[in-house]
Design a protein around this motif. Sequence first.
Motif, mmCIF file in Angstrom:
data_model
loop_
_atom_site.group_PDB
_atom_site.id
_atom_site.type_symbol
_atom_site.label_atom_id
_atom_site.label_comp_id
_atom_site.label_asym_id
_atom_site.label_seq_id
_atom_site.Cartn_x
_atom_site.Cartn_y
_atom_site.Cartn_z
ATOM 1 N N GLY A 1 0.810 -1.213 0.000
ATOM 2 C CA GLY A 1 0.000 0.000 0.000
ATOM 3 C C GLY A 1 0.843 1.262 0.000
ATOM 4 O O GLY A 1 1.988 1.261 0.453
ATOM 5 N N ARG A 2 0.248 2.352 -0.519
ATOM 6 C CA ARG A 2 0.932 3.655 -0.543
ATOM 7 C C ARG A 2 -0.107 4.748 -0.342
ATOM 8 O O ARG A 2 -1.129 4.791 -1.030
ATOM 9 C CB ARG A 2 1.651 3.851 -1.875
ATOM 10 C CG ARG A 2 2.345 5.208 -2.042
ATOM 11 C CD ARG A 2 3.058 5.296 -3.380
ATOM 12 N NE ARG A 2 2.140 5.200 -4.499
ATOM 13 C CZ ARG A 2 1.479 6.244 -5.017
ATOM 14 N NH1 ARG A 2 1.596 7.449 -4.481
ATOM 15 N NH2 ARG A 2 0.677 6.063 -6.073
ATOM 16 N N PHE A 3 0.163 5.640 0.600
ATOM 17 C CA PHE A 3 -0.745 6.755 0.865
ATOM 18 C C PHE A 3 -0.199 8.020 0.219
ATOM 19 O O PHE A 3 0.973 8.359 0.384
ATOM 20 C CB PHE A 3 -0.895 6.964 2.379
ATOM 21 C CG PHE A 3 -1.707 8.173 2.737
ATOM 22 C CD1 PHE A 3 -3.048 8.247 2.384
ATOM 23 C CD2 PHE A 3 -1.133 9.233 3.427
ATOM 24 C CE1 PHE A 3 -3.805 9.371 2.715
ATOM 25 C CE2 PHE A 3 -1.876 10.345 3.770
ATOM 26 C CZ PHE A 3 -3.224 10.422 3.411
ATOM 27 N N ARG B 1 -5.544 9.880 -1.008
ATOM 28 C CA ARG B 1 -5.973 8.567 -1.476
ATOM 29 C C ARG B 1 -4.940 7.517 -1.070
ATOM 30 O O ARG B 1 -3.749 7.822 -0.930
ATOM 31 C CB ARG B 1 -6.184 8.544 -2.998
ATOM 32 C CG ARG B 1 -7.253 9.490 -3.500
ATOM 33 C CD ARG B 1 -7.668 9.176 -4.922
ATOM 34 N NE ARG B 1 -8.488 7.964 -5.022
ATOM 35 C CZ ARG B 1 -9.808 7.926 -4.779
ATOM 36 N NH1 ARG B 1 -10.438 9.016 -4.403
ATOM 37 N NH2 ARG B 1 -10.479 6.800 -4.923
ATOM 38 N N TYR B 2 -5.442 6.326 -0.898
ATOM 39 C CA TYR B 2 -4.588 5.188 -0.550
ATOM 40 C C TYR B 2 -4.614 4.211 -1.717
ATOM 41 O O TYR B 2 -5.683 3.789 -2.172
ATOM 42 C CB TYR B 2 -5.103 4.505 0.721
ATOM 43 C CG TYR B 2 -4.276 3.336 1.178
ATOM 44 C CD1 TYR B 2 -3.073 3.526 1.848
ATOM 45 C CD2 TYR B 2 -4.698 2.023 0.956
ATOM 46 C CE1 TYR B 2 -2.309 2.452 2.279
ATOM 47 C CE2 TYR B 2 -3.947 0.937 1.388
ATOM 48 C CZ TYR B 2 -2.748 1.158 2.051
ATOM 49 O OH TYR B 2 -1.998 0.098 2.481
ATOM 50 N N LEU C 1 -9.425 0.235 6.280
ATOM 51 C CA LEU C 1 -8.327 1.194 6.429
ATOM 52 C C LEU C 1 -8.580 1.974 7.704
ATOM 53 O O LEU C 1 -9.596 2.667 7.824
ATOM 54 C CB LEU C 1 -8.263 2.126 5.218
ATOM 55 C CG LEU C 1 -8.079 1.453 3.856
ATOM 56 C CD1 LEU C 1 -8.136 2.490 2.740
ATOM 57 C CD2 LEU C 1 -6.767 0.679 3.799
ATOM 58 N N ASP D 1 -7.749 1.795 -5.303
ATOM 59 C CA ASP D 1 -7.451 3.010 -4.551
ATOM 60 C C ASP D 1 -8.699 3.457 -3.821
ATOM 61 O O ASP D 1 -9.828 3.204 -4.259
ATOM 62 C CB ASP D 1 -6.907 4.112 -5.471
ATOM 63 C CG ASP D 1 -7.915 4.592 -6.482
ATOM 64 O OD1 ASP D 1 -8.558 5.625 -6.214
ATOM 65 O OD2 ASP D 1 -8.065 3.932 -7.534
ATOM 66 N N CYS E 1 -8.876 8.592 1.435
ATOM 67 C CA CYS E 1 -8.430 8.576 2.828
ATOM 68 C C CYS E 1 -7.943 9.964 3.209
ATOM 69 O O CYS E 1 -7.025 10.500 2.575
ATOM 70 C CB CYS E 1 -7.296 7.566 3.044
ATOM 71 S SG CYS E 1 -7.842 5.873 3.253
ATOM 72 N N GLU F 1 -3.244 9.147 6.775
ATOM 73 C CA GLU F 1 -2.513 7.906 6.514
ATOM 74 C C GLU F 1 -3.165 6.754 7.273
ATOM 75 O O GLU F 1 -3.398 6.845 8.484
ATOM 76 C CB GLU F 1 -1.053 8.045 6.921
ATOM 77 C CG GLU F 1 -0.237 6.792 6.616
ATOM 78 C CD GLU F 1 1.231 6.944 6.991
ATOM 79 O OE1 GLU F 1 1.993 6.002 6.719
ATOM 80 O OE2 GLU F 1 1.589 7.987 7.568
#
Length: 452
Positions: free
Chosen positions: A53-55, A61-62, A90, A114, A117, A120
Amino acid sequence: YRRGTDAYFADHDGKAVMVEDLIQSLSRGSGVDLSAFLQWYNQPGTPCLKGVGRFDPAQQRYFLTLRQETPSKPNYPAPKPLPIPMALALLDKASGEIQHEAMLLLDQAEQQFDFPCANEPVLSLLRDFSAPVLVDVAYSDDDLAFLLHHETNGFNQWQALQLLLERILLEQHPATVWLDAMADTLQEVASRDPLLASRLLDVPTENYLASRIVSQYDPAVIHERREAVLNALSQRLQDFWLKAYQELPIVHYQDTSLAMGQRAWRNAVLAMLFRCGNDQAEALALSQYQTASCMTERLGALRQLVWNQSTHAASLLDDFRNRFEQEALAMDLWFGVQAGNPATTAADARLLTQHPLFDLGTPNRIRSVTGNFAANPVQVWTPEGMAFYANLAKILDEKNPVLGSRQLQVLSRWYTLKEPLRQQALEILQGLKTQLHSSSLVETLTNLLKMQ
């Protein structure tokens, strides 16, 4: 699902059916074509789901990439992607609140998703064990402690706990983050879900930890590490255990999920009271034994009194036998309490098999001793302990070779042992080669000796 199962029983009650019939009925009931799930039945292997995962704070957005991998097997060199229902959440890393929940269907080798969010998140995958897969996510210890404390899904709380404890016990990560999370979490969980609270006191067994070690396995070291973390937790919350126990008085038996959870939690707390050396533990256990409303309560008290070498242990074992000698299942439990005592040696286990109530013609009675004794690898992985199982396999070679094979399989991971235990195990197994005759035991022994 209910409409699908109703259709299934209406169409096929009393008939010979196949899995395809069930899938067809479920598809008709749900209005969704579920035929793709038949692939689960057509290829072997358990998929491993890897998540990265990447925020992006700028986009709020995540981004999540999920990839499934199923190991190849003979005749299945290129496994196909399976449809995997993946429940996720999340959780806001700052507050612990759930920012997003979803049920995804992963049906390709790799897929990207995606989600919006604001902050984080910490990813929680496979909630409620939504699919029978393995999960590989690069969690930090702090992430796992966070999930233990904030996750609202009981399965994922427990799973985060197990992953964190594996790292502590096998990789020697510091236990502080786990202790802090348990101190922050356990009391609140116990107040709303005592059964889950009892499961949060689960520490991976020594045999499970051993299964994760491929070489140079030292049973004594694993035992010492596991005892150390349990002792640390018992001391950290020593003021909590007595209060928690006193809030659960013995009441008239109720067959409800809440009552079952309370009984499990009471027994777990009683074990912690003994572990932290509380001076009321023995009296509380004696009272629980005498006033128990069911076997769970009586056996839980007896186990702690026997395992902690109470001066009342022998008399209570006699009392239990006198009460239940005519109840075969209860006597299996009686044997099991003694065989599972961490202080029980191979000589003690052998004496149990010579007891007048022990019967080599009753598989459950055999397993009550051998299965519970096997939970103590420090005693099993000695020359005497290994010989105990080898000799029992020889005895059962004619009487019950399938059960004898199961006894021999207790020694199946002998090749991972450190020396000299490894060589001692090898010699004991090799000594059986000319003494076994049934096909079940000969095959098992042959397979064990291949693991060199």
